[in-house]
Design an enzyme around this catalytic site. Structure first.
Site, mmCIF file in Angstrom:
data_model
loop_
_atom_site.group_PDB
_atom_site.id
_atom_site.type_symbol
_atom_site.label_atom_id
_atom_site.label_comp_id
_atom_site.label_asym_id
_atom_site.label_seq_id
_atom_site.Cartn_x
_atom_site.Cartn_y
_atom_site.Cartn_z
ATOM 1 N N ASN A 14 -76.537 94.461 67.972
ATOM 2 C CA ASN A 14 -77.406 95.549 67.520
ATOM 3 C C ASN A 14 -78.734 94.963 67.019
ATOM 4 O OD1 ASN A 14 -78.678 97.344 65.630
ATOM 5 N ND2 ASN A 14 -76.786 98.523 65.497
ATOM 6 N N ALA A 15 -79.818 95.235 67.765
ATOM 7 C CA ALA A 15 -81.125 94.646 67.448
ATOM 8 C C ALA A 15 -81.622 95.054 66.055
ATOM 9 C CB ALA A 15 -82.147 95.050 68.500
ATOM 10 N N GLY A 16 -81.368 96.308 65.672
ATOM 11 C CA GLY A 16 -81.806 96.789 64.359
ATOM 12 C C GLY A 16 -81.124 96.039 63.218
ATOM 13 N N LYS A 17 -79.825 95.829 63.384
ATOM 14 C CA LYS A 17 -79.040 95.114 62.377
ATOM 15 C C LYS A 17 -79.512 93.665 62.261
ATOM 16 C CE LYS A 17 -74.522 96.907 62.308
ATOM 17 N NZ LYS A 17 -73.114 96.836 62.674
ATOM 18 N N ASP A 24 -68.458 95.093 59.624
ATOM 19 C CA ASP A 24 -67.828 96.259 60.223
ATOM 20 C C ASP A 24 -68.043 97.379 59.229
ATOM 21 O OD1 ASP A 24 -66.385 97.123 62.596
ATOM 22 O OD2 ASP A 24 -64.819 97.717 61.218
ATOM 23 N N SER A 25 -68.486 98.512 59.728
ATOM 24 C CA SER A 25 -68.811 99.585 58.795
ATOM 25 C C SER A 25 -68.482 100.935 59.400
ATOM 26 C CB SER A 25 -70.303 99.516 58.427
ATOM 27 O OG SER A 25 -71.088 99.485 59.584
ATOM 28 N N GLY A 68 -76.736 106.729 63.229
ATOM 29 C CA GLY A 68 -75.343 107.082 62.958
ATOM 30 C C GLY A 68 -75.213 108.400 62.218
ATOM 31 N N LYS A 125 -83.544 103.605 51.541
ATOM 32 C CA LYS A 125 -82.144 103.581 51.972
ATOM 33 C C LYS A 125 -81.533 102.183 51.798
ATOM 34 C CE LYS A 125 -79.111 103.533 55.854
ATOM 35 N NZ LYS A 125 -78.908 103.522 57.304
ATOM 36 N N ARG A 127 -74.388 98.665 53.019
ATOM 37 C CA ARG A 127 -74.652 97.310 53.502
ATOM 38 C C ARG A 127 -75.406 96.512 52.451
ATOM 39 N NH1 ARG A 127 -76.053 98.670 58.388
ATOM 40 N NH2 ARG A 127 -73.949 98.534 59.184
#
Length: 203
Positions: free
Chosen positions: A16-19, A75-76, A162, A184, A190
């Site tokens: 995931n590029a954003g993560k 993992d979320s 999400g 956020k 996270r």
């Protein structure tokens, strides 16, 4: 005592590029360079566990084994109290379609299930995130974070991803999808797990 991280490079076990971007920014002040799973051509391992920590461990140790680098995975998901904490580890599965993930579909499904059982308001939920940092010798450290809130319908906000448009964190009158990234990221599940990771292994 948690093990301190002394290496200069860390593999983030995500495609995931954003993560990856989010984590790169968090590690930059520590002088640690970050590499992502896609860059290393890693396959995504099958997540076969029924807990966040179980799946995060699978991802972290698979990445370490494939590259020899220490790896961090997460993992979320979201747990809805009235649905016996579903979707939980299956949050992404609820969004799966033949054409990729559709979280509008997942949110609608969640709302429909709550309506079917006439779940009372406020409809309580929590976002959970579990981080696992694994080393090549097999050692790992686990950090869990969460943020509590209520579910809203109709959904609100265009930011985030999400389930963010459906989730209003406690103490706020706006959803995650109505908050800018900085606001956020200061209160998210996270962020909670990350601050524990940082004080445990990096400070």
């Amino acid at each position: 005592m948690t093990r301190k991280f002394t290496e200069k490079r860390i593999l983030i076990a995500t495609h995931n590029a954003g993560k990856l971007e989010e984590m790169s920014q968090l590690f930059a002040p520590k002088g640690i360079s970050v590499v992502g799973a896609a860059e290393m051509n890693l396959a995504e391992p099958e997540e076969t566990e029924s807990t966040f920590v179980g799946n995060a461990r699978i991802k972290a140790h698979a990445a370490v084994k494939a590259t020899g680098l220490p790896a961090l995975s997460d993992d979320s998901g979201i747990e809805v109290e009235a649905l016996d904490n579903a979707p939980g580890v299956f949050t992404a599965d609820w969004a799966e379609t033949p054409n990729g993930r559709d979280f509008m579909l997942a949110m609608t499904k969640t709302h429909s299930k709550l309506e079917e059982i006439a779940a009372p308001h406020p409809r309580r939920a929590r976002f959970c995130a579990t981080l696992v940092l694994a080393w090549p010798d097999g050692h790992d450290e686990v950090f869990a974070g969460k943020v509590n809130g209520t579910l809203v319908w109709p959904i609100r906000g265009k930011l985030g991803h999400g389930y963010d448009p459906m989730f209003q964190p406690d103490g706020y009158d706006i959803t995650f999808a109505e908050m800018d990234a900085d606001q956020k990221n200061a209160i998210s599940h996270r962020a909670d797990a990350f601050s524990k990771l940082m004080s445990g292994c990096f400070d």
